[in-house]
Design a protein around this motif. Structure first.
Motif, short mmCIF file in Angstrom:
data_model
loop_
_atom_site.label_atom_id
_atom_site.label_comp_id
_atom_site.label_asym_id
_atom_site.label_seq_id
_atom_site.Cartn_x
_atom_site.Cartn_y
_atom_site.Cartn_z
N SER A 96 50.63 10.08 -51.86
CA SER A 96 49.68 10.92 -52.58
C SER A 96 49.28 12.07 -51.66
O SER A 96 49.04 11.88 -50.47
CB SER A 96 48.43 10.13 -52.96
OG SER A 96 48.74 9.06 -53.83
N VAL A 97 49.20 13.28 -52.23
CA VAL A 97 48.83 14.46 -51.45
C VAL A 97 47.46 14.94 -51.94
O VAL A 97 47.28 15.26 -53.11
CB VAL A 97 49.87 15.59 -51.61
CG1 VAL A 97 49.49 16.78 -50.72
CG2 VAL A 97 51.27 15.08 -51.24
N ILE A 98 46.49 14.96 -51.01
CA ILE A 98 45.11 15.33 -51.35
C ILE A 98 44.78 16.70 -50.78
O ILE A 98 45.13 17.01 -49.64
CB ILE A 98 44.13 14.29 -50.78
CG1 ILE A 98 44.36 12.92 -51.43
CG2 ILE A 98 42.68 14.73 -50.97
CD1 ILE A 98 43.58 11.79 -50.78
N THR A 108 52.19 13.95 -56.01
CA THR A 108 52.67 12.61 -55.68
C THR A 108 54.15 12.69 -55.35
O THR A 108 54.94 13.23 -56.15
CB THR A 108 52.45 11.63 -56.85
OG1 THR A 108 51.06 11.59 -57.18
CG2 THR A 108 52.91 10.23 -56.47
N ILE A 109 54.53 12.21 -54.17
CA ILE A 109 55.91 12.30 -53.70
C ILE A 109 56.55 10.91 -53.71
O ILE A 109 56.08 10.01 -53.00
CB ILE A 109 55.97 12.88 -52.27
CG1 ILE A 109 55.29 14.24 -52.20
CG2 ILE A 109 57.42 12.97 -51.79
CD1 ILE A 109 55.13 14.77 -50.78
N LEU A 137 63.55 6.91 -43.20
CA LEU A 137 62.48 7.87 -42.92
C LEU A 137 62.65 9.04 -43.87
O LEU A 137 63.73 9.64 -43.94
CB LEU A 137 62.57 8.37 -41.48
CG LEU A 137 62.42 7.35 -40.35
CD1 LEU A 137 62.66 8.02 -39.00
CD2 LEU A 137 61.04 6.70 -40.38
N THR A 138 61.60 9.36 -44.61
CA THR A 138 61.64 10.52 -45.51
C THR A 138 60.93 11.69 -44.84
O THR A 138 59.75 11.59 -44.50
CB THR A 138 60.95 10.21 -46.84
OG1 THR A 138 61.62 9.14 -47.50
CG2 THR A 138 60.96 11.45 -47.75
N GLY A 145 55.25 21.12 -48.56
CA GLY A 145 54.90 19.85 -49.18
C GLY A 145 56.06 19.17 -49.86
O GLY A 145 55.88 18.18 -50.58
N LYS A 146 57.28 19.66 -49.64
CA LYS A 146 58.47 19.10 -50.27
C LYS A 146 59.15 18.07 -49.38
O LYS A 146 59.21 18.24 -48.16
CB LYS A 146 59.47 20.20 -50.60
CG LYS A 146 58.92 21.32 -51.49
CD LYS A 146 58.56 20.80 -52.88
CE LYS A 146 58.10 21.95 -53.80
NZ LYS A 146 57.68 21.45 -55.13
#
Length: 393
Positions: A96-98, A108-109, A137-138, A145-146
């Protein structure tokens, strides 16, 4: 357990005093903006510099390992990155990106199975999501943000970097290994088997020549020679059922602090001598350790009781205890770039907490995915990253 997107808590003066814990701010600091002044002023330059690990950037201040972490002192590498909080949700297999300005989830990734921590790379250009069960590992580009293409890495519970930026160190918890890999390609260079179970967290000495590792399932601590990539000492914590978690070094580099969720406190260890540590009780489920931007305080998340203890390095004692309204399960996280907000994941409550570091007041509870764990506040001040959710020098 879910809440409205933002739950702001307005607390009257009497309750505020209770939340703030053991008394008010010292008078001499009452009107001082948090983190604008170092607790320990830099020592005058001397001819004798710290003999650090070969290739490691010079130590800025031998009396304060966090001297590069002052409020908003962002490296040119990260200064244009948008401020975000990246939350790995272990049971949702997402991040989740806040947006920390609005306290809202803005993205959301999807990532691999059981993401445990979001880790800034040594050069601070990449965020690595540790997909433990996904064995990968991503990479996330913090500028856009990609997410990029995952890299195959076995059992990456946590990730650290040697202070010279040469190697990544994978905390392969279930494999019982410390795996040294090329910091950029993640190609395996050396595997160091360990005689303990559950390697998970670490921090490096002032000179970067060794690091201390916690083994949560066997209650051990390891001392590892950074250059030799070898375990050189091991000891079992003097508490039956000990489960050591986060590790942080003191600003002066003389002590290591190790949170222990079963002992309910923080072990204090002389890293150089590696002698028997002593326990400082803080609260049930002591878990994460985070340093204030002025190097004066350490925030200790007590996951089992929904509190945060505040330890003052200059006074060498606990000074305050903050209680989350409605309780919670504060786990891992980090401090905002300006030092004003402590961000922690609510491990068992599918939420994230934003806490004012001056008052201990909860600013927001933000719903995220299931099982949020090692969130990264990014960008942060510093010259380079040693890993975990953000250990900067």
């Amino acid at each position: 357990m879910h809440h409205t997107t933002i739950k702001r808590v307005l607390i009257a003066g009497a309750v505020l005093a209770a939340l703030a814990g053991c008394g008010s701010e010292p008078k001499e600091h009452a009107n001082e903006a948090l983190g604008t002044k170092a607790a320990i002023q830099p020592a005058p330059p001397t001819k004798e510099a710290v003999r650090g690990l070969p290739g490691m950037p010079p130590v800025l201040d031998p009396t304060d390992v966090y001297a590069a972490d002052r409020p908003n002192r962002l490296s040119p590498v990260v200064k244009d990155f948008p401020a975000r909080v990246y939350v790995p949700n272990t049971q949702s297999n997402t991040v989740s990106v806040i947006d920390p300005m609005t306290y809202r989830v803005i993205g959301t990734i999807p990532v691999g199975a059981q993401p445990q921590h979001v880790v800034p790379s040594w050069d601070m250009k990449t965020l690595w999501v540790n997909n433990d069960k996904g064995n990968s590992l991503t990479p996330i580009d913090p500028k856009t943000g990609k997410a990029g293409k995952p890299i195959s890495v076995h059992d990456p519970y946590n990730l650290y970097f040697t202070p010279n930026g040469k190697y990544a160190i994978v905390m392969a918890s279930l494999d019982r290994e410390l795996v040294f890999r090329d910091a950029h390609t993640m190609k395996r260079v050396k595997t160091e088997p360990v005689n303990c179970y559950g390697v998970n967290h670490a921090d490096f000495s002032l000179d970067g020549r060794y690091f201390i590792v916690s083994c949560e399932f066997s209650g051990d601590l390891l001392k590892v020679d950074t250059q030799k990539m070898k375990v050189v000492a091991q000891e079992k914590l003097p508490f039956h059922g000990a489960m050591p978690q986060d590790v942080k070094i003191s600003p002066d580099g003389k002590k290591f602090y190790v949170a222990d969720m079963m002992a309910g406190g923080v072990w204090i260890l002389d890293g150089d001598k590696f002698t028997r540590p002593t326990l400082l009780p803080t609260g049930k489920g002591a878990h994460g350790l985070y340093i204030s931007r002025d190097s004066r305080e350490m925030y200790i998340s007590n996951r089992g009781e929904g509190t945060i203890s505040v330890f003052d390095f200059t006074q060498n004692r606990l000074t305050r205890k903050w209680y989350l309204p409605e309780g919670g399960s504060p786990d891992m996280g980090g401090v905002s770039a300006d030092g004003k907000v402590l961000w922690l994941s609510g491990r068992y409550d599918s939420e994230v907490y934003a806490i004012d570091t001056r008052t201990g007041i909860q600013l927001a509870r933000i719903p995220v995915g299931s099982g949020p764990h090692g969130l990264a506040v990014y960008p942060q001040p510093g010259r380079y990253s040693l890993g975990h959710t953000g250990i900067f020098r």
